[in-house]
Enzyme design. Structure first.
Site, mmCIF file in Angstrom:
data_model
loop_
_atom_site.group_PDB
_atom_site.id
_atom_site.type_symbol
_atom_site.label_atom_id
_atom_site.label_comp_id
_atom_site.label_asym_id
_atom_site.label_seq_id
_atom_site.Cartn_x
_atom_site.Cartn_y
_atom_site.Cartn_z
ATOM 1 C CE1 TYR A 136 91.585 54.265 -64.154
ATOM 2 C CE2 TYR A 136 92.433 56.397 -63.467
ATOM 3 C CZ TYR A 136 91.485 55.397 -63.369
ATOM 4 O OH TYR A 136 90.430 55.544 -62.508
ATOM 5 C CD1 TRP B 197 95.103 56.227 -60.264
ATOM 6 C CD2 TRP B 197 93.799 55.255 -58.742
ATOM 7 N NE1 TRP B 197 94.252 55.377 -60.929
ATOM 8 C CE2 TRP B 197 93.436 54.774 -60.009
ATOM 9 C CE3 TRP B 197 93.113 54.779 -57.626
ATOM 10 C CZ2 TRP B 197 92.413 53.846 -60.199
ATOM 11 C CZ3 TRP B 197 92.100 53.847 -57.809
ATOM 12 C CH2 TRP B 197 91.758 53.391 -59.081
ATOM 13 C CD GLU C 114 88.611 55.885 -57.297
ATOM 14 O OE1 GLU C 114 89.256 56.463 -56.398
ATOM 15 O OE2 GLU C 114 88.834 56.051 -58.511
#
Length: 199
Positions: free
Chosen positions: A25, A55, A47
């Site tokens: 990522y 995350w 988000e």
């Protein structure tokens, strides 16, 4: 804020090194400019769902989110009903949070409103690009505060300034790869070659 050696020995932003998915990522997705409304809707939604969570949790469920929210096609998501909300609350492939699910449907409708006004979500986002690079490692900026305030005025949900700054980072509106990171220069080059979407 620091860099650490990645699996290939090259320095990377420290936060990405806990799993191979994180490294991928960081290397291929985070901090590179995006001009596609569907991709941006996905990034903003993820988000928003990340708020209060790690995350890593969101990244592990990204495919589940894509399946649950029709590939983040705003027109399809905007048509979701209360029955879809109840269905998604049973979907183990996503984070089952009623407020965030309902906010995603609302935000899809607001995105369509924005497009109907004659601009794209991408053009809107990039209009908040900072004129000069700012410090790395902050959680908000004047631009994220301004965009958050404007989105809220337009009826968007779960778009606080910290979420919006994380969105700007993810979409490459700012380059927050640390200067010592092996991918900092790659992001700089991508942003330099990027054609900003016109309003």
């Amino acid at each position: 804020m620091r860099t650490e050696p990645g699996p290939d020995g090259q320095p990377r932003c420290w936060w990405c090194l806990s799993t191979p998915d994180y490294v991928a990522y960081h290397d291929d997705d985070w901090g590179y400019p995006v001009a596609d409304d569907r991709a941006l809707f996905e990034k903003l939604t993820l988000e928003a769902f990340q708020s209060g969570l790690s995350w890593r949790t969101i990244l592990e469920k990204r495919d589940g989110f894509r399946a649950a929210f029709a590939g983040f096609d705003a027109a399809q998501v905007a048509a979701f009903t209360g029955a879809d909300v109840e269905r998604l609350l049973q979907d183990k492939g996503i984070v089952r949070h009623r407020g965030k699910i309902e906010a995603t449907i609302n935000n899809a409708r607001r995105l369509l409103d924005l497009q109907a006004s004659g601009t794209s979500f991408a053009a809107y986002l990039w209009s908040f690009e900072p004129r000069e690079p700012g410090p790395v490692g902050v959680s908000t900026t004047p631009e994220s505060l301004a965009m958050s305030k404007d989105l809220k005025k337009r009826g968007w949900k779960f778009v606080g300034p910290t979420t919006i700054y994380a969105f700007m980072q993810a979409a490459g509106v700012v380059n927050d790869h640390l200067p010592e990171c092996s991918h900092h220069a790659k992001s700089v080059a991508a942003r330099a070659a990027f054609e900003r979407p016109a309003a």
